[in-house]
Design an enzyme around this catalytic site. Sequence first.
Site, PDB file in Angstrom:
ATOM      1  N   CYS A 415       0.832  -1.214   0.000  1.00  0.00           N
ATOM      2  CA  CYS A 415       0.000   0.000   0.000  1.00  0.00           C
ATOM      3  C   CYS A 415       0.860   1.256   0.000  1.00  0.00           C
ATOM      4  O   CYS A 415       0.523   2.259   0.652  1.00  0.00           O
ATOM      5  CB  CYS A 415      -0.950   0.005   1.195  1.00  0.00           C
ATOM      6  SG  CYS A 415      -2.150  -1.327   1.179  1.00  0.00           S
ATOM      7  N   ASN A 416       1.967   1.202  -0.717  1.00  0.00           N
ATOM      8  CA  ASN A 416       2.859   2.357  -0.809  1.00  0.00           C
ATOM      9  C   ASN A 416       3.443   2.391  -2.217  1.00  0.00           C
ATOM     10  O   ASN A 416       4.609   2.042  -2.440  1.00  0.00           O
ATOM     11  CB  ASN A 416       3.969   2.266   0.240  1.00  0.00           C
ATOM     12  CG  ASN A 416       4.760   3.563   0.371  1.00  0.00           C
ATOM     13  OD1 ASN A 416       4.851   4.346  -0.574  1.00  0.00           O
ATOM     14  ND2 ASN A 416       5.340   3.785   1.542  1.00  0.00           N
TER      15      ASN A 416
END
Length: 837
Positions: A415-416
């Site tokens: 999630c980055n």
Amino acid sequence: MDFQKLCTFETFRQVWRHYGYGANLEEVVEREFTRLKGITYLDHAAATLYPESLVRDYSSDISRTIYGNPHSHNPSSRLTHDTVERVRYRVLQHFNAPPEEYSVIFTSGCTAALKLVAESFPWRPQTEGEAGSRFCYLTDCHTSVVGIRGLTSSRGVFALPVSPQEVENRAKDVTQGEDVICQTPHLFCYPAQSNFSGRKYPLSHVEGIQARRLYPACDHQGRWLVLLDAASHVSCSPLNLQGCPADFIPISFYKMFGFPTGLGALLVRNDAAGILKKTYFGGGTAAAYLSGEDYYVHSANISDRFEDGTVSFLDIIALNHCFDSLYKITGGMHNIQQHTFGLARYTYMLLSSLCHGNGRPVAQIYTEGRFESPSTQGAILNFNLMDSHGQIIGYSQVDRMASLYNIHVRTGCFCNTGACQSFLGITDQQMKRNLQAGHVCGDSIDLVDGQPTGSVRVSFGYMSTFEDCQKFLNFVAECFVEKPVTVDRVRLQKLKTTAAASQSLDEDPPIKITNGEICKIDDMKPTEALLKGFGHRDSNSHGEAYTLTNIYIYPIKSCAAYEVHDWPVGPLGLLYDRGWMVVNGNGVCLSQKRETRLCLIHPQVHLPSNKLLLQASGMDTISVPLENNTQKHPSYRVCQSKVCGDRVETVDCGDEAASWLSDFLGQPCRLIRQSPYFTRDIKKRPGGAATSTSLSLVNEAQYLMISRASVELIQNEMSSRQDYSEGDQLLDTQNVISRFRANLVITGVEPFEEDNWSHLIIGNTQFMVAGRCGRCQMVGVDQQTGTKTKEPLMSLTAYRRGKVTFGVYLTHQLPEGSPTASVLSVGSLIKPESHSS
């Protein structure tokens, strides 16, 4: 160099000397984490693990205690409310955030906290005459931070991604300071620690942005506020908000404790909370509203204002046990940081030096530095493995093989996307082509055209052991290294040299974070000196024989009275009156409303030995010092609690007193006393008072005074009541007096005459009347037996016609310059002054 010889604990200790927390860590893991047997868990950055004693203690707590809805006002609900407020203080204390500066808003997690800020921030759209607000974020931010862009774009607000290099490279030499002309609000978001690589960003960026020295704040006028995403950082590192006064700090508790899931918080600076504008309002957030017209006034309390509906109070109560277990096992976040960083550094050194038989490196590691210091690097290691030809091995293959070895890792982009693109060299166009090729976030497509779409991440928690590192490294060597296994000796030696040099710089002692500075307690004058002049009587003659007949102090709040004949007046009232209180296992004040047996505990102040004695039937007498010295007694930790709705800073009195109270009351308890460095003022200053009045742990005022005439009237009322059974024993005068728990008992007045007084003098001490004392069901507790009766509350209510007051509150007026100016003595005459005069 033999790789197996490097995978030894002796080699680890050469690299990093901090390991464990004093006790044998492996024994702690075997006792508290039995479910880990046969499993190597290396995904703590996603969710850490909870100790089994935590769940047992929590289960015992909610099994034996009724916790009601905190929005109600019945006893079980008040207990819930007080316990939740106690947890708020523990959260603030953990981050060294004074309650005067920060508030805790409970949410369902870090993402919900971010969403709350996004939806409440007063964004100003760009117009022809105004540039409008800016939403700026570091490209190394989590998806949930970047997702704020979806809301701002719909409101006409410009979003600006900022690379980590730009923040300082494009900074201005001179601090711009606050813009008094332009107050357009802007928001800058950055992570305290990257959840992708574990890189720690300077916490000094907070003040740099607020002062408009760093980019992008230096290029845009207005008021800059900072959101510090601390979710990844606080899992293994301390965070001191006194050193980085961020405006908004979102966190998730499961990343810290492993339990409970679905609970997070937004820590918000109180001066920043005022700019947030909510639109939706749920239950518990309103001071007042009308259903028939658009009228709504939000609650004055910041936490209440933003917590829509009933909070998840049982999960919040669990946090008390989470903090207890964390500190009991580890001693604090500094120790956790040292331990986990050492494991990550050791793993990094060996993995980055590991080579195939042909000399090619086995891993490509994604990091900005070389794991030099825990101040710049967290306990996260991100990498991809390569074959002997230098080609990336897809992360899905590594994940599947790790599962066969019962090794739990995380793979993907975490999630980055920003950090993933930066480290893996994926362009925006490649990201779009990968989507067209069928790759979406979270799937197992790890290579597109031979290029990686993500990576592998291992992360450590406070219960991680050297054996976890050892098993992981052996797994890599066994499954992905072309034999013979070799090591890049030159690189390894450089890393060892760097480690040895940097380790000496990381020997800072653990920082004891409290909500208030605890300084050395000065040597005080012997308490006996305060008794000089005892026996003095006021020789003035009076028209009425108003006399002080009894003096009671209550050293421990809600415990038995200690009657004295002469007693010094201190700055907070009678010396040592309500200086201590008993709290339950969650740190909430116990009163006779919840635990009637408190009245069976008889504290005595023994001035010659400077000790408070604790006595009860069937128990050995123990003592605690009248003046606690936190330096001599490390277990005397500073904590926060509440008294009558007020925050109080207290000092724990140690394990012996806690064990004694727990044994007697049959539940986990601790004895705490008010910190000598904390000041609590009376809520309602008496009319005419020139200065504020400081309080001990009393509810309302420094003194409570009742008259014998009023007691006798209530006795007559009880005996004359028609529903008073002949079989009921009439309460004697002393029994009734003890139930009202007054400090001062007087005679010579008419019943309830004291209600009309405004001032009085007892001996040579002047007092002001601060109001009448409202009474509750606690007067029904027989102070000799601890049993409950309906009287005298029923008779008092009937006589006073619903205005259930008995006795008056007093505050003293001491001459300036002396902390203890006078002594009260039984037999002293009293000069009253009524309101009418």
